[in-house]
Each structure stands twice: as C-alpha cells, then as structure tokens.
Design an enzyme around this catalytic site. Sequence first.
Site, PDB file in Angstrom:
ATOM      1  N   GLU A  48      -1.414   4.507 -11.659  1.00  0.00           N
ATOM      2  CA  GLU A  48      -1.959   5.917 -10.834  1.00  0.00           C
ATOM      3  C   GLU A  48      -0.895   6.729 -10.371  1.00  0.00           C
ATOM      4  O   GLU A  48      -0.863   7.827 -10.329  1.00  0.00           O
ATOM      5  CB  GLU A  48      -2.999   5.237  -9.715  1.00  0.00           C
ATOM      6  CG  GLU A  48      -4.362   4.700 -10.273  1.00  0.00           C
ATOM      7  CD  GLU A  48      -5.153   3.786  -9.555  1.00  0.00           C
ATOM      8  OE1 GLU A  48      -6.225   3.907  -9.583  1.00  0.00           O
ATOM      9  OE2 GLU A  48      -4.459   3.077  -8.653  1.00  0.00           O
ATOM     10  N   GLU A  82      -7.486  -4.066 -12.151  1.00  0.00           N
ATOM     11  CA  GLU A  82      -8.293  -4.401 -10.862  1.00  0.00           C
ATOM     12  C   GLU A  82      -9.470  -5.159 -10.843  1.00  0.00           C
ATOM     13  O   GLU A  82      -9.603  -6.124  -9.970  1.00  0.00           O
ATOM     14  CB  GLU A  82      -8.486  -3.131 -10.332  1.00  0.00           C
ATOM     15  CG  GLU A  82      -7.318  -2.166  -9.543  1.00  0.00           C
ATOM     16  CD  GLU A  82      -6.845  -1.276 -10.699  1.00  0.00           C
ATOM     17  OE1 GLU A  82      -6.026  -0.458 -10.173  1.00  0.00           O
ATOM     18  OE2 GLU A  82      -7.135  -1.385 -11.883  1.00  0.00           O
TER      19      GLU A  82
END
Length: 255
Positions: A113, A133
């Site tokens: 990210e 995640e």
Amino acid sequence: MSRVSLTIDGPIATLRLENPDKLNAFTPEMLRELDAHCAALEMERSIRCVILTASPAKAFCAGADIIAWGALSPFDFARHWVRDGHRIFDRLARLSHPTIAAIGAHAFGGGLELATACDIRIMAPRATLALPETQVGIVPGWSGTQRLTRLLPEPVVKEMALFGRRLNAERAHALGFVAEVSDDPEAMAREIAEKLGKTSPMATEVAKYQIHAAVGEDRSAMIEALGGAMIGASADKAEGVDAFANKRTPEFPGR
C-alpha cells in the site's frame, strides 16, 4: 532512533524505511515520522523528486508490525491505526513532487500500500507483492482495496486479497503497475529522477494534479487547486487583494 529517514541530495529527496530487524514493518512511530517528513517535503520547493526505499532486508516492507497493533482495542485499531495510517499514506500520495518507490525486496500488506501511494514503482526481479492480511484475521486498511484497485485489475487484487496469491515482478510490469524491473531499483529510480531536471517544475506539478483529478485521487482538492492557480495569476486577483488592503471598491479588469 529514527526508523524513517529523510535525506536531501540537491533536487532529489530520499525517504528510507530503516527497521530491518522487523523487515521494515511499520510501527506507530514510523507512521508519525513519515507524516512529518511529508509535511516538510511539501514546503521544500527545491525538491524535484522523492524516492521511497528501504534498508536492505528480506522485505522492502512487510506491512504493519503485528505486535504494534495486535493488542489495540477495536476502537483504537479503527480510529487510530487504520485511519491515521490511511491519512498519512494519502499525504504521501498527494505530495506535489513526483514520487518513485524503489522496491528492492518483498512488499506485503502495508508495504504494498505504501508503494502504491507513489507515482511510479521500480521493482527488483525477485521481489513479490502480496496482500496477506486475511491470514492474520484482518483486511487491507491503508488503501489496498481502494487505490490499488485503481492501478491493478479487480481480479488480480482479488487473487491477492482473497486467495493469498503473490504478484511477481514480471507480471506486475506486464500489468503496468511497475514501470521497470531492475537489479538495482534505487539506482534506476535516481536515474529517472535526474531526468526531471530537464522538465518544468510547475508543469510537472500541474500535470500530476490533472492526472489525480482524472482518476479520483483527492479530486475535489485537485480541481480547486488548479482553479486557484489559474485565478491566482490573474489581474482580477491582484486588484481584489489591493482593493481589500486599501479599503476601496475593486475595479476588476476581467483578465
């Protein structure tokens, strides 16, 4: 000890993650340091390009330090960890300077990210990209399902976020997410950055604003920034300010 350093060499600034013992994973302190550096860079008009890189480790950035956020309450996790991280990564994405991520090793979760928040990316051949995640019971929180989905096809993001598949450098380059694949991403990033010395700083900045407005990156602010720049150069603006300062009725020339 700083875990995100900022060095300036002439017109090129380098942001470096320096937490190699934890695979350059983000801690709250690192987020605050990145935020402060971005604020300082935005005020530095001599900078032509910002390179984002990391100290040598098995990962460019392994994401967020699980120990740092694992014990947070649901409220603190959402309000502080996720929202603060999102805000700081947005700040990086919206720097007026062009930015290049030099990805020398794996970029997972928040590391991916972070690289996504840069304008272009250079990647080492053996590096991979991932959104792991769900393997620890959470979801991407720093724009992995939003900004990344504007840059990669939706099915590819689903492969990564839902099925845990990694994206290698060759495929990332073929998809246009990575500008170049290089054995020395930081050196190539600097080579690209140096070429900005032959371009107009103002034109480069405005072009970035226009592109961001087109893809929805802070569209409202970009549109108003462009409008503000246009009117700021006008005789009408100069007349309005002078009239206000001298307590008189303005006579706008309309140019």
